[in-house]
Design a protein around this motif. Structure first.
Motif, PDB file in Angstrom:
ATOM      1  N   SER A   1      44.750  41.203  45.439  1.00  0.00           N
ATOM      2  CA  SER A   1      44.316  40.170  46.383  1.00  0.00           C
ATOM      3  C   SER A   1      43.858  40.790  47.700  1.00  0.00           C
ATOM      4  CB  SER A   1      45.458  39.185  46.635  1.00  0.00           C
ATOM      5  OG  SER A   1      45.846  38.543  45.446  1.00  0.00           O
ATOM      6  N   ILE A   2      44.627  41.752  48.200  1.00  0.00           N
ATOM      7  CA  ILE A   2      44.274  42.412  49.468  1.00  0.00           C
ATOM      8  C   ILE A   2      42.926  43.114  49.343  1.00  0.00           C
ATOM      9  CG2 ILE A   2      44.909  44.290  51.030  1.00  0.00           C
ATOM     10  CD1 ILE A   2      47.843  43.577  50.493  1.00  0.00           C
ATOM     11  N   LEU A   3      42.726  43.822  48.250  1.00  0.00           N
ATOM     12  CA  LEU A   3      41.464  44.538  48.054  1.00  0.00           C
ATOM     13  C   LEU A   3      40.304  43.567  47.880  1.00  0.00           C
ATOM     14  CD1 LEU A   3      42.713  47.370  45.658  1.00  0.00           C
ATOM     15  CD2 LEU A   3      42.055  47.614  48.059  1.00  0.00           C
ATOM     16  N   GLY A   4      40.561  42.433  47.220  1.00  0.00           N
ATOM     17  CA  GLY A   4      39.503  41.443  47.037  1.00  0.00           C
ATOM     18  C   GLY A   4      39.041  40.846  48.354  1.00  0.00           C
ATOM     19  N   VAL A   5      39.980  40.533  49.240  1.00  0.00           N
ATOM     20  CA  VAL A   5      39.645  39.949  50.544  1.00  0.00           C
ATOM     21  C   VAL A   5      38.845  40.931  51.393  1.00  0.00           C
ATOM     22  CG1 VAL A   5      40.643  39.160  52.726  1.00  0.00           C
ATOM     23  CG2 VAL A   5      41.588  38.358  50.552  1.00  0.00           C
ATOM     24  N   ASN A   6      39.146  42.228  51.257  1.00  0.00           N
ATOM     25  CA  ASN A   6      38.499  43.250  52.091  1.00  0.00           C
ATOM     26  C   ASN A   6      37.361  43.977  51.385  1.00  0.00           C
ATOM     27  OD1 ASN A   6      40.299  43.689  54.724  1.00  0.00           O
ATOM     28  ND2 ASN A   6      41.668  43.233  52.998  1.00  0.00           N
ATOM     29  N   SER A   7      36.916  43.462  50.251  1.00  0.00           N
ATOM     30  CA  SER A   7      35.908  44.177  49.461  1.00  0.00           C
ATOM     31  C   SER A   7      34.589  44.359  50.208  1.00  0.00           C
ATOM     32  CB  SER A   7      35.657  43.429  48.147  1.00  0.00           C
ATOM     33  OG  SER A   7      35.151  42.128  48.395  1.00  0.00           O
ATOM     34  N   PHE A   8      34.270  43.437  51.150  1.00  0.00           N
ATOM     35  CA  PHE A   8      32.989  43.509  51.867  1.00  0.00           C
ATOM     36  C   PHE A   8      32.852  44.783  52.696  1.00  0.00           C
ATOM     37  CE2 PHE A   8      35.945  41.720  54.868  1.00  0.00           C
ATOM     38  CZ  PHE A   8      35.559  42.218  56.101  1.00  0.00           C
ATOM     39  N   ARG A   9      33.987  45.407  53.054  1.00  0.00           N
ATOM     40  CA  ARG A   9      33.909  46.615  53.880  1.00  0.00           C
ATOM     41  C   ARG A   9      34.395  47.866  53.146  1.00  0.00           C
ATOM     42  NH1 ARG A   9      38.687  48.026  56.745  1.00  0.00           N
ATOM     43  NH2 ARG A   9      40.478  46.644  56.380  1.00  0.00           N
ATOM     44  N   LEU A  10      34.552  47.743  51.835  1.00  0.00           N
ATOM     45  CA  LEU A  10      35.040  48.879  51.043  1.00  0.00           C
ATOM     46  C   LEU A  10      33.959  49.329  50.067  1.00  0.00           C
ATOM     47  CD1 LEU A  10      38.649  47.561  50.272  1.00  0.00           C
ATOM     48  CD2 LEU A  10      37.979  49.192  52.058  1.00  0.00           C
ATOM     49  N   ASN A  11      32.839  49.767  50.619  1.00  0.00           N
ATOM     50  CA  ASN A  11      31.725  50.190  49.768  1.00  0.00           C
ATOM     51  C   ASN A  11      32.147  51.348  48.861  1.00  0.00           C
ATOM     52  OD1 ASN A  11      30.126  48.317  51.000  1.00  0.00           O
ATOM     53  ND2 ASN A  11      29.156  49.772  52.420  1.00  0.00           N
ATOM     54  N   GLY A  12      31.869  51.197  47.576  1.00  0.00           N
ATOM     55  CA  GLY A  12      32.199  52.242  46.607  1.00  0.00           C
ATOM     56  C   GLY A  12      33.521  52.028  45.906  1.00  0.00           C
ATOM     57  N   ALA A  13      34.379  51.157  46.444  1.00  0.00           N
ATOM     58  CA  ALA A  13      35.679  50.882  45.825  1.00  0.00           C
ATOM     59  C   ALA A  13      35.571  49.657  44.926  1.00  0.00           C
ATOM     60  CB  ALA A  13      36.745  50.660  46.886  1.00  0.00           C
ATOM     61  N   GLU A  14      36.285  49.694  43.826  1.00  0.00           N
ATOM     62  CA  GLU A  14      36.202  48.598  42.864  1.00  0.00           C
ATOM     63  C   GLU A  14      37.524  48.467  42.117  1.00  0.00           C
ATOM     64  OE1 GLU A  14      33.749  47.578  38.739  1.00  0.00           O
ATOM     65  OE2 GLU A  14      32.888  48.950  40.215  1.00  0.00           O
ATOM     66  N   VAL A  15      37.938  47.238  41.869  1.00  0.00           N
ATOM     67  CA  VAL A  15      39.108  46.969  41.030  1.00  0.00           C
ATOM     68  C   VAL A  15      38.603  46.663  39.626  1.00  0.00           C
ATOM     69  CG1 VAL A  15      41.059  45.447  40.593  1.00  0.00           C
ATOM     70  CG2 VAL A  15      40.500  46.116  42.939  1.00  0.00           C
ATOM     71  N   SER A  16      39.030  47.474  38.660  1.00  0.00           N
ATOM     72  CA  SER A  16      38.533  47.308  37.296  1.00  0.00           C
ATOM     73  C   SER A  16      39.696  47.104  36.333  1.00  0.00           C
ATOM     74  CB  SER A  16      37.717  48.533  36.874  1.00  0.00           C
ATOM     75  OG  SER A  16      38.491  49.710  36.977  1.00  0.00           O
ATOM     76  N   ALA A  17      39.476  46.245  35.347  1.00  0.00           N
ATOM     77  CA  ALA A  17      40.479  46.004  34.307  1.00  0.00           C
ATOM     78  C   ALA A  17      40.310  47.036  33.201  1.00  0.00           C
ATOM     79  CB  ALA A  17      40.321  44.601  33.742  1.00  0.00           C
ATOM     80  N   LYS A  18      41.427  47.457  32.633  1.00  0.00           N
ATOM     81  CA  LYS A  18      41.389  48.501  31.612  1.00  0.00           C
ATOM     82  C   LYS A  18      42.585  48.349  30.685  1.00  0.00           C
ATOM     83  CE  LYS A  18      41.047  53.545  31.289  1.00  0.00           C
ATOM     84  NZ  LYS A  18      41.049  54.801  32.067  1.00  0.00           N
ATOM     85  N   LEU A  19      42.373  48.679  29.403  1.00  0.00           N
ATOM     86  CA  LEU A  19      43.482  48.664  28.458  1.00  0.00           C
ATOM     87  C   LEU A  19      44.294  49.947  28.607  1.00  0.00           C
ATOM     88  CD1 LEU A  19      41.804  47.232  25.226  1.00  0.00           C
ATOM     89  CD2 LEU A  19      43.404  46.074  26.762  1.00  0.00           C
ATOM     90  N   THR A  20      45.597  49.787  28.732  1.00  0.00           N
ATOM     91  CA  THR A  20      46.501  50.921  28.928  1.00  0.00           C
ATOM     92  C   THR A  20      47.540  50.928  27.814  1.00  0.00           C
ATOM     93  OG1 THR A  20      46.199  50.794  31.323  1.00  0.00           O
ATOM     94  CG2 THR A  20      48.122  52.003  30.533  1.00  0.00           C
ATOM     95  N   ARG A  21      47.921  52.124  27.380  1.00  0.00           N
ATOM     96  CA  ARG A  21      48.879  52.251  26.282  1.00  0.00           C
ATOM     97  C   ARG A  21      50.235  51.683  26.678  1.00  0.00           C
ATOM     98  NH1 ARG A  21      47.315  52.411  21.226  1.00  0.00           N
ATOM     99  NH2 ARG A  21      48.072  54.154  19.953  1.00  0.00           N
ATOM    100  N   TYR A  22      50.861  51.020  25.710  1.00  0.00           N
ATOM    101  CA  TYR A  22      52.176  50.429  25.951  1.00  0.00           C
ATOM    102  C   TYR A  22      53.014  50.567  24.687  1.00  0.00           C
ATOM    103  CZ  TYR A  22      55.816  46.931  26.677  1.00  0.00           C
ATOM    104  OH  TYR A  22      57.021  46.297  26.781  1.00  0.00           O
ATOM    105  N   TYR A  23      54.276  50.971  24.873  1.00  0.00           N
ATOM    106  CA  TYR A  23      55.185  51.190  23.745  1.00  0.00           C
ATOM    107  C   TYR A  23      56.288  50.138  23.788  1.00  0.00           C
ATOM    108  CZ  TYR A  23      52.635  55.545  23.842  1.00  0.00           C
ATOM    109  OH  TYR A  23      51.618  56.471  23.846  1.00  0.00           O
TER     110      TYR A  23
END
Length: 621
Positions: free
Chosen positions: A144-166
């Motif tokens: 949420s914090i990164l989403g609100v401030n995304s306008f000034r964070l050029n080059g930064a991105e929040v991406s979804a990814k599948l991660t291993r889980y046991y």
């Protein structure tokens, strides 16, 4: 006023003017050609380069990582899964000033110095416009914090990814293993084009051995971005090919039962399905949670595991090398019978000790304080009561070279060929081995020690389970394996593992099976206590392996010894004795006697296995 016109030469002036005009024209023409040449170079020769650079500012090709293959037990229970996580990634080319961006991000959310260090290491190995992970597994608040401030964070991105889980946590850690971040050494040895969409790789166990099958094939996606590098839309996509799903021979219920009863003991248990050679259970305790390694274990957690005196990271089942003690007596008995060194009618007298001519120190029997096993001890009784003196005599008569060569056919002293990395070969000593390793000659006393599974002889729990399975199957050359199918198709490991066939007469197998059954089901058997109220028959052999040497004139008293120097407790078995389905080996480090510690544990595990088999038969019926 002076008039100088009389001194001006009109002809000379015209020639001078003409030369200047000609020079200026030539310069203009040359400059014109240069401009035209440059224009041609820009518009024709370098057209594609500028188009590419322009597209890089607008259209970006991103790797799409394939879902890693899932891992199931024999009944379809999920052992290794993929779950979505959110990660903070950076495209350096979009950041403008990377250090400023990193500083801004650290002011918004918690980013450790270790995160920064690892990010910069990954940055060195990246390709242009590649998303490089900075922080994994973001919380909802951080997103949420990164989403609100995304306008000034050029080059930064929040991406979804599948991660291993046991989902089973510690129960399968030593078999399944885990994935972790690709380190610098691994990066130099892998085909980096296959890993552009991921920064994880199999580190241990099944995850490492079957890395190529589980990885899958990378996909690609063309996306349109705005001036800030934000993705506006997807233009085209080549879907990745998921990794292969693996089904194992493992029985999750049996694995959990064994691990729960062993608890935090330093122990190992291996069970093999005799018909297929499939591993039904492989337990090493204590264990650990592999999920901590997937996204990077903390230094504190790692130090706790590494510095633990119980060594939870150590896979005792395939890497632990122990004196097998009396568990190898059935194998040595078969070797003696097949080589005509003894017969089923051969008997000895056991006064409780054995004396070798020229050696002052006697070799004692485990019940020497009771005067030994008495007179007329044959091979069957020596197995049932675990008579050491019988095997001292027989071992000397057979000789170490014959013992060593035949033992290898049972899987002792060499790797078994299981589909796991890191298996240890154990030691089946010989004259040449001692000369090469220690630079010393072989003595008869060495043979006496080996004849009861002590001395230089070492074996892994897996090797003892394989030995037991080969005895149970009357010589079938069983090669242990974990994976039964890939994507639903039966899988056979094709590595041409060399096996020497076992050629032992049928009557000797029958004789030994009966002797091992009587270990459990007759009053004089060392495992008689576990045979009560059984609705199936077990053939087994107890073992007690000395960790330290005791002087001949002293008695073993564990109350006077540090627990880490107590004897190891071992037990091997197969069941049902009349039609073997399962073979197993169990060791409890410093557990004391095999009959009082290891055998009762094995009984509980076997009960659980056959109860489950009975339930499945009822459901199937």
């Amino acid at each position: 006023m002076n008039d100088n016109s009389a001194f001006v030469n009109d002809t000379e002036m015209k020639r001078l003017f003409s030369r200047r005009v000609l020079f200026a024209s030539i310069v203009a023409i040359v400059v014109g050609f240069m401009v035209l040449g440059r224009y041609f170079d820009l518009q024709v020769n370098q057209h594609q380069d500028f188009v590419t650079q322009s597209n890089n500012n607008r259209v970006l090709m991103r790797p799409v990582s394939p879902p890693r293959g899932l891992i199931f037990d024999r009944n379809g229970e999920l052992l290794a899964d993929n779950k979505p996580t959110y990660n903070l990634t950076i495209v350096n080319e979009r950041s403008g000033n990377l250090e400023v961006l990193l500083n801004d991000l650290r002011q918004l959310i918690e980013i450790s110095s270790q995160d920064i260090y690892q990010f910069k290491n990954r940055l060195k190995r990246r390709k242009p416009y590649q998303n490089i992970p900075l922080k994994y597994n973001l919380s909802e608040r951080e997103r949420s914090i990164l989403g609100v401030n995304s306008f000034r964070l050029n080059g930064a991105e929040v991406s979804a990814k599948l991660t291993r889980y046991y989902p089973q946590g510690p129960f399968f850690a030593h078999v399944i293993g885990y994935v972790g971040r690709i380190n610098e050494i691994e990066n130099r040895n892998i085909d980096t084009s296959l890993y552009r969409g991921t920064d994880s790789i199999g580190k241990l166990g099944i995850e490492k051995y079957y890395e190529h099958a589980l990885l899958g094939k990378l996909g690609h996606e063309h996306v349109e971005t705005n001036a800030r590098g934000r993705v506006m839309r997807s233009l085209s996509k080549e879907d990745p090919i998921p990794g292969a799903n693996l089904e194992l021979y493992l029985d999750a219920n049996l694995q959990r039962t064994a691990q729960k009863i062993l608890g935090d003991k330093r122990a190992a248990f291996v069970a093999i399905e005799i018909k297929t050679g499939g591993i039904l259970a492989m337990v090493s305790t204590p264990s650990y949670d592999p999920n901590k390694f997937v996204l990077g274990i903390s230094q504190g957690d790692y130090s706790e595991l590494v510095n633990s005196e119980n060594q939870p990271l150590f896979n005792r089942a395939i890497r632990g090398q122990y004196p097998p003690g009396s568990t190898i007596k059935p194998m040595f008995g078969l070797i003696g019978l097949q080589n005509k060194i003894i017969t089923t009618k051969h008997v000895i007298d056991d006064p409780g000790f054995f004396v070798l001519k020229g050696v002052e120190r006697p070799w004692r029997d485990h019940n020497s304080d009771k005067g030994g096993h008495g007179e007329g001890i044959d091979l069957a009784q020596a197995i049932i009561e675990s008579c050491d003196v019988y095997f001292y005599n027989m071992g000397l008569d057979i000789g170490i070279e014959t013992l060593a060569s035949f033992s290898s056919m049972f899987g002792i002293g060499q790797v078994t060929g299981i589909d796991l990395h890191g298996e240890q070969p154990g030691i089946m000593p010989s004259k040449s081995w001692k000369k090469l390793t220690l630079g010393e000659p072989w003595f008869d006393g060495d043979t006496i020690n080996v004849s009861i599974g002590q001395g230089f002889m070492l074996a892994t729990p897996l090797q003892l389970a394989v030995m037991t399975a080969r005895i149970a199957s009357r010589g079938s050359q069983i090669v242990p394996k974990l994976v039964s199918s890939k994507n639903g198709v039966n899988y056979t490991k094709n590595d041409n593992f060399p096996i020497t066939p076992l050629d032992i007469h049928s009557e000797y197998w029958t004789y030994m099976h009966q002797a091992m059954r009587n270990v459990v089901h007759t009053p004089r058997g060392t495992a008689y206590r576990i045979g009560k109220d059984l609705n199936y028959l077990i053939a087994g052999k107890t073992g007690t392996a000395q960790v330290i040497s005791i002087d001949a004139d002293k008695e073993y008293d564990k109350t006077q010894i540090d627990q880490t120097k107590w004897d190891h407790a071992l037990f091997i078995a197969f069941a049902p004795a009349e039609d073997p389905k399962i073979a197993m080996a169990l060791i409890v480090e410093n557990g004391g006697h095999g009959s009082s510690t290891a055998a009762p544990i094995a009984r509980v595990i076997l009960d659980a296995y056959f109860n489950e088999v009975e339930k499945q038969m009822l459901v199937g019926g």
